[in-house]
Write an enzyme that holds these catalytic residues in place. Structure first.
Site, PDB file in Angstrom:
ATOM      1  N   LYS A  22       0.836  -1.213   0.000  1.00  0.00           N
ATOM      2  CA  LYS A  22       0.000   0.000   0.000  1.00  0.00           C
ATOM      3  C   LYS A  22       0.866   1.256   0.000  1.00  0.00           C
ATOM      4  O   LYS A  22       0.668   2.156  -0.813  1.00  0.00           O
ATOM      5  CB  LYS A  22      -0.909   0.010   1.228  1.00  0.00           C
ATOM      6  CG  LYS A  22      -1.629   1.338   1.442  1.00  0.00           C
ATOM      7  CD  LYS A  22      -2.510   1.321   2.675  1.00  0.00           C
ATOM      8  CE  LYS A  22      -1.813   1.628   3.970  1.00  0.00           C
ATOM      9  NZ  LYS A  22      -1.575   3.043   4.253  1.00  0.00           N
ATOM     10  N   ASN A  23       1.811   1.314   0.935  1.00  0.00           N
ATOM     11  CA  ASN A  23       2.564   2.563   1.077  1.00  0.00           C
ATOM     12  C   ASN A  23       3.472   2.829  -0.113  1.00  0.00           C
ATOM     13  O   ASN A  23       3.808   3.985  -0.382  1.00  0.00           O
ATOM     14  CB  ASN A  23       3.372   2.567   2.378  1.00  0.00           C
ATOM     15  CG  ASN A  23       2.467   2.776   3.588  1.00  0.00           C
ATOM     16  OD1 ASN A  23       1.286   3.092   3.441  1.00  0.00           O
ATOM     17  ND2 ASN A  23       3.021   2.602   4.775  1.00  0.00           N
ATOM     18  N   CYS A 123      -4.612  13.323  12.515  1.00  0.00           N
ATOM     19  CA  CYS A 123      -5.304  12.072  12.247  1.00  0.00           C
ATOM     20  C   CYS A 123      -5.321  11.281  13.532  1.00  0.00           C
ATOM     21  O   CYS A 123      -4.767  11.714  14.542  1.00  0.00           O
ATOM     22  CB  CYS A 123      -4.633  11.297  11.126  1.00  0.00           C
ATOM     23  SG  CYS A 123      -3.115  10.530  11.639  1.00  0.00           S
ATOM     24  N   ARG A 128       0.716  14.717  13.089  1.00  0.00           N
ATOM     25  CA  ARG A 128       1.210  14.505  11.725  1.00  0.00           C
ATOM     26  C   ARG A 128       1.354  15.780  10.900  1.00  0.00           C
ATOM     27  O   ARG A 128       0.615  16.011   9.932  1.00  0.00           O
ATOM     28  CB  ARG A 128       0.350  13.470  11.007  1.00  0.00           C
ATOM     29  CG  ARG A 128       0.394  12.145  11.728  1.00  0.00           C
ATOM     30  CD  ARG A 128      -0.236  11.045  10.960  1.00  0.00           C
ATOM     31  NE  ARG A 128       0.643  10.454   9.974  1.00  0.00           N
ATOM     32  CZ  ARG A 128       0.303   9.399   9.237  1.00  0.00           C
ATOM     33  NH1 ARG A 128      -0.877   8.860   9.384  1.00  0.00           N
ATOM     34  NH2 ARG A 128       1.145   8.906   8.368  1.00  0.00           N
ATOM     35  N   ASP A 313       4.426   0.940  11.973  1.00  0.00           N
ATOM     36  CA  ASP A 313       3.264   0.275  11.381  1.00  0.00           C
ATOM     37  C   ASP A 313       3.145  -1.198  11.779  1.00  0.00           C
ATOM     38  O   ASP A 313       2.167  -1.851  11.427  1.00  0.00           O
ATOM     39  CB  ASP A 313       3.320   0.370   9.842  1.00  0.00           C
ATOM     40  CG  ASP A 313       2.745   1.686   9.348  1.00  0.00           C
ATOM     41  OD1 ASP A 313       2.320   2.505  10.172  1.00  0.00           O
ATOM     42  OD2 ASP A 313       2.723   1.884   8.112  1.00  0.00           O
ATOM     43  N   ARG A 405      -8.761  -0.356   4.108  1.00  0.00           N
ATOM     44  CA  ARG A 405      -7.812   0.640   3.610  1.00  0.00           C
ATOM     45  C   ARG A 405      -6.454   0.017   3.314  1.00  0.00           C
ATOM     46  O   ARG A 405      -5.730   0.510   2.446  1.00  0.00           O
ATOM     47  CB  ARG A 405      -7.607   1.744   4.653  1.00  0.00           C
ATOM     48  CG  ARG A 405      -8.714   2.754   4.753  1.00  0.00           C
ATOM     49  CD  ARG A 405      -8.293   3.900   5.653  1.00  0.00           C
ATOM     50  NE  ARG A 405      -6.913   4.253   5.388  1.00  0.00           N
ATOM     51  CZ  ARG A 405      -5.975   4.459   6.318  1.00  0.00           C
ATOM     52  NH1 ARG A 405      -6.280   4.383   7.579  1.00  0.00           N
ATOM     53  NH2 ARG A 405      -4.746   4.752   5.971  1.00  0.00           N
TER      54      ARG A 405
HETATM   55  C1  UD1 Z   1       4.424   6.850   6.321  1.00  0.00           C
HETATM   56  C2  UD1 Z   1       3.446   5.741   6.103  1.00  0.00           C
HETATM   57  C3  UD1 Z   1       2.771   5.372   7.400  1.00  0.00           C
HETATM   58  C4  UD1 Z   1       3.795   5.105   8.489  1.00  0.00           C
HETATM   59  C5  UD1 Z   1       4.783   6.262   8.603  1.00  0.00           C
HETATM   60  C6  UD1 Z   1       5.915   6.038   9.580  1.00  0.00           C
HETATM   61  C7  UD1 Z   1       2.609   6.135   3.833  1.00  0.00           C
HETATM   62  C8  UD1 Z   1       1.448   6.503   2.993  1.00  0.00           C
HETATM   63  N1  UD1 Z   1       2.436   6.166   5.155  1.00  0.00           N
HETATM   64  O1  UD1 Z   1       3.670   7.983   6.717  1.00  0.00           O
HETATM   65  O2  UD1 Z   1       1.994   4.203   7.167  1.00  0.00           O
HETATM   66  O3  UD1 Z   1       3.132   4.942   9.739  1.00  0.00           O
HETATM   67  O4  UD1 Z   1       5.362   6.500   7.319  1.00  0.00           O
HETATM   68  O5  UD1 Z   1       6.692   4.964   9.194  1.00  0.00           O
HETATM   69  O6  UD1 Z   1       3.659   5.775   3.339  1.00  0.00           O
HETATM   70  N2  UD1 Z   1       6.885  14.470  10.503  1.00  0.00           N
HETATM   71  C9  UD1 Z   1       7.040  15.807  10.785  1.00  0.00           C
HETATM   72  N3  UD1 Z   1       6.900  16.698   9.769  1.00  0.00           N
HETATM   73  C10 UD1 Z   1       6.618  16.325   8.488  1.00  0.00           C
HETATM   74  C11 UD1 Z   1       6.455  14.948   8.206  1.00  0.00           C
HETATM   75  C12 UD1 Z   1       6.600  14.040   9.241  1.00  0.00           C
HETATM   76  O7  UD1 Z   1       7.292  16.194  11.916  1.00  0.00           O
HETATM   77  O8  UD1 Z   1       6.508  17.189   7.613  1.00  0.00           O
HETATM   78  C13 UD1 Z   1       7.036  13.469  11.573  1.00  0.00           C
HETATM   79  C14 UD1 Z   1       5.748  12.684  11.823  1.00  0.00           C
HETATM   80  O9  UD1 Z   1       4.869  13.358  12.684  1.00  0.00           O
HETATM   81  C15 UD1 Z   1       6.280  11.408  12.414  1.00  0.00           C
HETATM   82  C16 UD1 Z   1       7.620  11.211  11.664  1.00  0.00           C
HETATM   83  O10 UD1 Z   1       7.956  12.486  11.149  1.00  0.00           O
HETATM   84  O11 UD1 Z   1       6.564  11.581  13.791  1.00  0.00           O
HETATM   85  C17 UD1 Z   1       7.580  10.200  10.557  1.00  0.00           C
HETATM   86  O12 UD1 Z   1       6.515  10.505   9.662  1.00  0.00           O
HETATM   87  P1  UD1 Z   1       6.571  10.162   8.121  1.00  0.00           P
HETATM   88  O13 UD1 Z   1       7.691   9.195   7.834  1.00  0.00           O
HETATM   89  O14 UD1 Z   1       6.501  11.405   7.339  1.00  0.00           O
HETATM   90  O15 UD1 Z   1       5.203   9.403   7.939  1.00  0.00           O
HETATM   91  P2  UD1 Z   1       4.316   9.412   6.643  1.00  0.00           P
HETATM   92  O16 UD1 Z   1       5.171   9.490   5.428  1.00  0.00           O
HETATM   93  O17 UD1 Z   1       3.202  10.386   6.834  1.00  0.00           O
END
Ligand code: UD1
Length: 427
Positions: A22-23, A123, A128, A313, A405
């Site tokens: 999915k991701n 969320c 996030r 995850d 999902r």
């Molecule tokens: C992706 C995965 C999700 C998984 C997550 C962490 C997808 C669609 N989703 O989510 O299933 O749980 O990785 O492995 O691929 N952060 C910030 N600022 C930002 C972006 C992130 O502070 O602009 C923080 C987040 O709050 C979190 C950490 O960075 O604490 C990691 O998040 P991130 O790797 O970005 O997660 P996603 O890509 O949203």
């Protein structure tokens, strides 16, 4: 809204086919925006999130066609063609339902010189933010404006120049957005402290197949030499390491023995290590991974961390497994601040879990008991299914749409290996 009813206590045995990730799919689909030629993705999982993303891309004028896969097959083939893009706005009602919509920001900006995407907001698993996505795009030369709940990114005339960015924290999504924006930039871009998840490797491989020039794939330092245009490609989505890990926990908690077909052991080493720590046998097979749990489960100490660390995850599913281990396990969640929503539900099934801030102590119990339960996110829901498979009596997991999902035809796959599960509609 459907629910799943599980009659616990059946030992799982057999072969579980693992679907496309999915991701990964959610970051490969927006790559269609980067070219006016067709992009064909094979092994796309049939999931609500993929349908949602397809719908979003259709809103931009991208045509999508699904090739004749048989209903009994898992996965499907989709061809996307962004010959002409008619809108560069991702509206609130779509982004709200699916956070991954933010992944159109980078490629749309690269192709059209501008993109407007609704801010995704918080969320169930935490705040996030998307600050790192925006800072990385700014470093590549975009101008970012925030107004009325939307983010608008604009490239200078003639396109993004490219640039250098060092991520202050590791973010999968922000790395993906930056890479997709940088591939069509005029110059070179350097990304330091980039996420190095297998899904990002998958993204870089697809982009390379489309003509992008990326160095350092699989490392935390990516160097991207922008090219004037990308071409179409045909690409197979990698296997879902989180789905594979989830079925490994499901088999292990029942004392079962399964082969996870298509799972790739090298992409999930931290999960494999955690399973072995818990006393589960994990062995590579030519096209998959063999899992067996014939002895008692042991307590383990695990902390989530960016890849190659233990995936956030997988935290909920492993916690469900450890509920049946001998002794006390300690889990620490370092990525998201609110990711223990399965704990009260697992405790209602007879588990004994205490949480204190980011740490959960799981005291193993000799048995779990079936109950009606409900979770508020995808992986938390899966942990309840796992617990239900080992519980005495019947478990009903409500709000199946969370599972739809991210788990392709969950009840069919579980039934394939001997679980007694039924999907029923509810009012
Ligand atoms: C992706 C995965 C999700 C998984 C997550 C962490 C997808 C669609 N989703 O989510 O299933 O749980 O990785 O492995 O691929 N952060 C910030 N600022 C930002 C972006 C992130 O502070 O602009 C923080 C987040 O709050 C979190 C950490 O960075 O604490 C990691 O998040 P991130 O790797 O970005 O997660 P996603 O890509 O949203």
């Amino acid at each position: 809204m459907d629910k799943i009813i599980i009659e616990g206590g059946k030992r799982l045995s057999g072969v579980v086919p693992i679907s496309g990730a999915k991701n990964s799919a959610l970051t490969l689909l927006p790559c269609a925006l980067l070219t006016d030629e067709p992009l064909t993705l094979r092994n796309l999982p049939r999931l609500a999130d993929i349908d949602g993303f397809q719908h979003l891309l259709n809103q931009f004028g991208i045509s999508t066609t699904i090739a004749g896969s048989r209903p009994e097959d898992f996965g499907r083939v989709m061809t996307l063609a962004a010959t002409r893009i008619t809108s560069s706005v991702a509206p609130y009602e779509l982004v709200r339902k699916m956070r991954a919509s933010i992944l159109v920001l980078g490629p749309m900006l690269a192709r059209m010189g501008e993109a407007t995407v609704s801010l995704p907001g918080g969320c169930a698993i935490g705040n996030r933010p998307i600050d790192l996505h925006l800072k990385a795009l700014e470093a590549l030369g975009a101008q970012i404006e925030l107004a009325a709940g939307y983010v608008r990114a604009i490239a200078p005339d003639g396109g993004l120049p490219g640039g250098r960015y060092s991520f202050p924290g590791v973010s999968g999504g922000a790395t993906e957005n930056a890479v997709m924006a940088a591939v069509l930039a005029k110059g070179k871009s350097t990304l330091h402290n980039a996420a190095r998840e297998p899904e990002i490797v998958d993204l870089c491989k697809l982009l390379t197949a489309m003509g992008a020039q990326i160095e350092g794939i699989g490392t935390s330092d990516l160097v991207i030499h922008g090219v004037p245009r990308l071409h179409g490609a045909t690409y197979r989505v990698m296997s879902d390491r989180i789905e594979a890990g989830s079925y490994a926990c499901a088999a292990a908690i029942t004392g079962g023995e399964v082969t996870l077909k298509h799972a790739v052991i090298e992409e999930m080493e931290a999960t494999v290590q955690a399973l072995r720590d818990a006393g589960v046998t994990v062995e590579p097979r030519p096209d998959g991974i063999y899992i067996a749990a014939d002895g008692p489960l042991r307590a383990a100490t695990i902390s989530t961390a960016p890849y190659p660390g233990f995936a956030t995850d997988m935290q909920a599913q492993l916690m469900a497994l450890l509920c049946r281990a001998e002794g006390a396990s300690v889990l620490t969640e370092t990525i998201f601040e609110n990711r223990y929503m399965h704990v009260p539900e697992l405790n209602r099934m007879g588990a004994h879990i205490e949480t204190k801030g980011r740490t959960a102590i799981v005291h193993g119990v000799p048995k779990l008991t079936g109950a009606e339960v409900m979770a508020t996110d995808l992986r938390a829901s899966m942990s309840l299914v796992i617990a239900g498979l080992a519980a005495e009596g019947e478990t009903q997991v409500h709000r199946l749409y969370h599972l739809d999902r991210g788990y392709e035809r969950l009840e069919e796959k579980l039934a394939l290996v001997g679980a007694q599960v039924e999907r029923v509609g509810e009012d």
